[in-house]
Design a protein around this motif. Sequence first.
Motif, PDB file in Angstrom:
ATOM      1  N   ASP A  47       0.827  -1.218   0.000  1.00  0.00           N
ATOM      2  CA  ASP A  47       0.000   0.000   0.000  1.00  0.00           C
ATOM      3  C   ASP A  47       0.859   1.264   0.000  1.00  0.00           C
ATOM      4  O   ASP A  47       0.578   2.216  -0.723  1.00  0.00           O
ATOM      5  N   TRP A  48       1.915   1.248   0.803  1.00  0.00           N
ATOM      6  CA  TRP A  48       2.817   2.414   0.823  1.00  0.00           C
ATOM      7  C   TRP A  48       3.415   2.647  -0.550  1.00  0.00           C
ATOM      8  O   TRP A  48       3.507   3.773  -1.015  1.00  0.00           O
ATOM      9  N   TYR A  49       3.843   1.569  -1.181  1.00  0.00           N
ATOM     10  CA  TYR A  49       4.487   1.693  -2.489  1.00  0.00           C
ATOM     11  C   TYR A  49       3.485   2.208  -3.531  1.00  0.00           C
ATOM     12  O   TYR A  49       3.792   3.111  -4.311  1.00  0.00           O
ATOM     13  N   ILE A  50       2.300   1.647  -3.516  1.00  0.00           N
ATOM     14  CA  ILE A  50       1.279   2.062  -4.489  1.00  0.00           C
ATOM     15  C   ILE A  50       0.930   3.547  -4.286  1.00  0.00           C
ATOM     16  O   ILE A  50       0.835   4.310  -5.248  1.00  0.00           O
ATOM     17  N   ALA A 104      10.621   7.473  -0.078  1.00  0.00           N
ATOM     18  CA  ALA A 104      11.655   7.124   0.904  1.00  0.00           C
ATOM     19  C   ALA A 104      11.053   6.261   2.017  1.00  0.00           C
ATOM     20  O   ALA A 104      11.631   5.248   2.423  1.00  0.00           O
ATOM     21  N   ASP A 105       9.867   6.649   2.491  1.00  0.00           N
ATOM     22  CA  ASP A 105       9.204   5.865   3.544  1.00  0.00           C
ATOM     23  C   ASP A 105       8.834   4.475   3.032  1.00  0.00           C
ATOM     24  O   ASP A 105       8.990   3.471   3.730  1.00  0.00           O
ATOM     25  N   ALA A 106       8.326   4.424   1.821  1.00  0.00           N
ATOM     26  CA  ALA A 106       7.863   3.145   1.274  1.00  0.00           C
ATOM     27  C   ALA A 106       9.023   2.201   0.986  1.00  0.00           C
ATOM     28  O   ALA A 106       8.893   0.985   1.150  1.00  0.00           O
ATOM     29  N   SER A 107      10.135   2.749   0.556  1.00  0.00           N
ATOM     30  CA  SER A 107      11.254   1.900   0.145  1.00  0.00           C
ATOM     31  C   SER A 107      12.278   1.703   1.264  1.00  0.00           C
ATOM     32  O   SER A 107      13.119   0.803   1.182  1.00  0.00           O
ATOM     33  N   GLY A 108      12.209   2.554   2.282  1.00  0.00           N
ATOM     34  CA  GLY A 108      13.206   2.476   3.347  1.00  0.00           C
ATOM     35  C   GLY A 108      14.504   3.171   2.973  1.00  0.00           C
ATOM     36  O   GLY A 108      15.455   3.188   3.756  1.00  0.00           O
ATOM     37  N   GLU A 114      -7.069  -6.184  -7.358  1.00  0.00           N
ATOM     38  CA  GLU A 114      -7.879  -7.396  -7.494  1.00  0.00           C
ATOM     39  C   GLU A 114      -7.233  -8.573  -6.771  1.00  0.00           C
ATOM     40  O   GLU A 114      -6.045  -8.550  -6.471  1.00  0.00           O
ATOM     41  N   VAL A 115      -8.036  -9.586  -6.568  1.00  0.00           N
ATOM     42  CA  VAL A 115      -7.539 -10.846  -6.021  1.00  0.00           C
ATOM     43  C   VAL A 115      -7.430 -11.813  -7.192  1.00  0.00           C
ATOM     44  O   VAL A 115      -8.352 -11.920  -7.999  1.00  0.00           O
ATOM     45  N   ASP A 116      -6.294 -12.490  -7.316  1.00  0.00           N
ATOM     46  CA  ASP A 116      -6.107 -13.372  -8.483  1.00  0.00           C
ATOM     47  C   ASP A 116      -6.893 -14.681  -8.281  1.00  0.00           C
ATOM     48  O   ASP A 116      -7.462 -14.923  -7.208  1.00  0.00           O
ATOM     49  N   PRO A 117      -6.940 -15.540  -9.313  1.00  0.00           N
ATOM     50  CA  PRO A 117      -7.757 -16.762  -9.210  1.00  0.00           C
ATOM     51  C   PRO A 117      -7.357 -17.670  -8.045  1.00  0.00           C
ATOM     52  O   PRO A 117      -8.152 -18.483  -7.578  1.00  0.00           O
ATOM     53  N   GLN A 118      -6.141 -17.535  -7.574  1.00  0.00           N
ATOM     54  CA  GLN A 118      -5.701 -18.364  -6.434  1.00  0.00           C
ATOM     55  C   GLN A 118      -6.030 -17.699  -5.094  1.00  0.00           C
ATOM     56  O   GLN A 118      -5.683 -18.206  -4.028  1.00  0.00           O
ATOM     57  N   GLY A 119      -6.684 -16.524  -5.161  1.00  0.00           N
ATOM     58  CA  GLY A 119      -7.054 -15.846  -3.921  1.00  0.00           C
ATOM     59  C   GLY A 119      -5.962 -14.950  -3.374  1.00  0.00           C
ATOM     60  O   GLY A 119      -6.043 -14.482  -2.232  1.00  0.00           O
ATOM     61  N   ASP A 120      -4.934 -14.702  -4.169  1.00  0.00           N
ATOM     62  CA  ASP A 120      -3.816 -13.874  -3.708  1.00  0.00           C
ATOM     63  C   ASP A 120      -3.929 -12.453  -4.248  1.00  0.00           C
ATOM     64  O   ASP A 120      -4.437 -12.238  -5.345  1.00  0.00           O
ATOM     65  N   ARG A 121      -3.420 -11.514  -3.480  1.00  0.00           N
ATOM     66  CA  ARG A 121      -3.232 -10.141  -4.002  1.00  0.00           C
ATOM     67  C   ARG A 121      -1.774  -9.977  -4.368  1.00  0.00           C
ATOM     68  O   ARG A 121      -0.884 -10.432  -3.645  1.00  0.00           O
ATOM     69  N   ILE A 122      -1.539  -9.342  -5.494  1.00  0.00           N
ATOM     70  CA  ILE A 122      -0.167  -9.241  -5.973  1.00  0.00           C
ATOM     71  C   ILE A 122       0.385  -7.843  -5.762  1.00  0.00           C
ATOM     72  O   ILE A 122      -0.350  -6.870  -5.640  1.00  0.00           O
ATOM     73  N   ALA A 123       1.700  -7.778  -5.766  1.00  0.00           N
ATOM     74  CA  ALA A 123       2.417  -6.518  -5.562  1.00  0.00           C
ATOM     75  C   ALA A 123       2.786  -5.926  -6.919  1.00  0.00           C
ATOM     76  O   ALA A 123       2.898  -6.659  -7.911  1.00  0.00           O
ATOM     77  N   PRO A 124       2.994  -4.617  -6.986  1.00  0.00           N
ATOM     78  CA  PRO A 124       3.443  -4.021  -8.245  1.00  0.00           C
ATOM     79  C   PRO A 124       4.756  -4.668  -8.700  1.00  0.00           C
ATOM     80  O   PRO A 124       5.630  -4.938  -7.884  1.00  0.00           O
ATOM     81  N   PRO A 125       4.884  -4.910 -10.012  1.00  0.00           N
ATOM     82  CA  PRO A 125       6.113  -5.563 -10.491  1.00  0.00           C
ATOM     83  C   PRO A 125       7.384  -4.834 -10.050  1.00  0.00           C
ATOM     84  O   PRO A 125       8.377  -5.455  -9.691  1.00  0.00           O
ATOM     85  N   MET A 126       7.328  -3.487 -10.054  1.00  0.00           N
ATOM     86  CA  MET A 126       8.548  -2.737  -9.744  1.00  0.00           C
ATOM     87  C   MET A 126       8.800  -2.613  -8.249  1.00  0.00           C
ATOM     88  O   MET A 126       9.752  -1.952  -7.824  1.00  0.00           O
ATOM     89  N   LEU A 127       7.989  -3.312  -7.437  1.00  0.00           N
ATOM     90  CA  LEU A 127       8.377  -3.450  -6.027  1.00  0.00           C
ATOM     91  C   LEU A 127       9.746  -4.129  -5.960  1.00  0.00           C
ATOM     92  O   LEU A 127      10.443  -4.046  -4.954  1.00  0.00           O
ATOM     93  N   ALA A 128      10.124  -4.774  -7.059  1.00  0.00           N
ATOM     94  CA  ALA A 128      11.473  -5.363  -7.161  1.00  0.00           C
ATOM     95  C   ALA A 128      12.530  -4.345  -6.756  1.00  0.00           C
ATOM     96  O   ALA A 128      13.518  -4.681  -6.098  1.00  0.00           O
ATOM     97  N   ALA A 129      12.324  -3.093  -7.151  1.00  0.00           N
ATOM     98  CA  ALA A 129      13.303  -2.056  -6.832  1.00  0.00           C
ATOM     99  C   ALA A 129      13.426  -1.873  -5.325  1.00  0.00           C
ATOM    100  O   ALA A 129      14.488  -1.513  -4.827  1.00  0.00           O
ATOM    101  N   VAL A 130      12.356  -2.139  -4.602  1.00  0.00           N
ATOM    102  CA  VAL A 130      12.384  -1.976  -3.150  1.00  0.00           C
ATOM    103  C   VAL A 130      13.074  -3.170  -2.493  1.00  0.00           C
ATOM    104  O   VAL A 130      14.020  -3.009  -1.713  1.00  0.00           O
ATOM    105  N   TYR A 131      12.641  -4.394  -2.828  1.00  0.00           N
ATOM    106  CA  TYR A 131      13.226  -5.526  -2.090  1.00  0.00           C
ATOM    107  C   TYR A 131      14.664  -5.822  -2.509  1.00  0.00           C
ATOM    108  O   TYR A 131      15.445  -6.305  -1.694  1.00  0.00           O
ATOM    109  N   VAL A 132      15.033  -5.512  -3.726  1.00  0.00           N
ATOM    110  CA  VAL A 132      16.435  -5.734  -4.133  1.00  0.00           C
ATOM    111  C   VAL A 132      17.342  -4.685  -3.484  1.00  0.00           C
ATOM    112  O   VAL A 132      18.384  -5.015  -2.910  1.00  0.00           O
ATOM    113  N   ILE A 133      16.931  -3.427  -3.550  1.00  0.00           N
ATOM    114  CA  ILE A 133      17.773  -2.376  -2.966  1.00  0.00           C
ATOM    115  C   ILE A 133      17.802  -2.504  -1.439  1.00  0.00           C
ATOM    116  O   ILE A 133      18.820  -2.261  -0.800  1.00  0.00           O
TER     117      ILE A 133
END
Lengths: 140, 142
Positions: free
Chosen positions: A31-34, B35-39, A46-65
Amino acid sequence: MSDFVTYASLVEGDDFLNPPVPFEVNQNVVDWYINATNDTTAELQEVDPQGDRIAPPMLAAVYVIDALRTRVGPPGGIHAKQRFKLHRPAKIGEKLYTSANVLKLYERKGRNYVEMTTETKNQTGELITSGLITRIWGKE
Amino acid sequence: MSSTNELEQFNGFSVGDDLPQLLEKVDQSMIDAYADASGDVNPLHVDPEFAKTTIFGGTIAHGLLTLAFVSRVLSAWNWQGWAYGGELDIVFLGPVRPGDTVRVCAKIDAIEQREDSVYARCSLACYCGEKAVVKGTVISKI
């Protein structure tokens, strides 16, 4: 005391993150990222057919960094280039693990460059994102 | 090495097609929110007094915030093909500052038949005014 990773300590072929760094994909993070990026992509609400909610693809930039930030170089480093291959979006509730490997070290115009490959897998080992990051290492 | 076969069009997509353009104004509150969202609370992004002492002379946005705008364009254009198999390869060329409006532009340069699927290879550029801040390539399954 300096906890910075020095350029001289890096070796091509070495694992940079060992063990891989965990990241929990939860509702707040998504939610913060969106909200921060004004992302109105309908599929993210939306909720996908498996009942999951997905994250934005570019959240990759957050978890990798976020993972790479556990071992930082001296101040003044610059993120010069980025590649991502998005295998699939992460899902809320997944735990991701990002690994990184030093691919190439080189100097250009007096600056030290570091290329690292990254891989992010979920808790079952499924590949979510792979990438290549090029950083200009900060002066020591 | 995988083989590719280039096509002029596929599935309603044609070489030369422009992707929908996106304009997004960036201000300090958006940078702070990212910054808050990404840390990533590097003072270069969130501390105007500190940022004044750097070569940038003021705060700048996270480069990855600009990539979030790129992803919005690709998601709106072709969600499935971007989120499930998309690729991005970019260079950061310059800073985005508070008050700048980022313009994301992309165009299909090639349509490639690979072994597993058909992909659109698009040239990408993000501008602040006339100045390019990001350039590269994005690829989406189509």
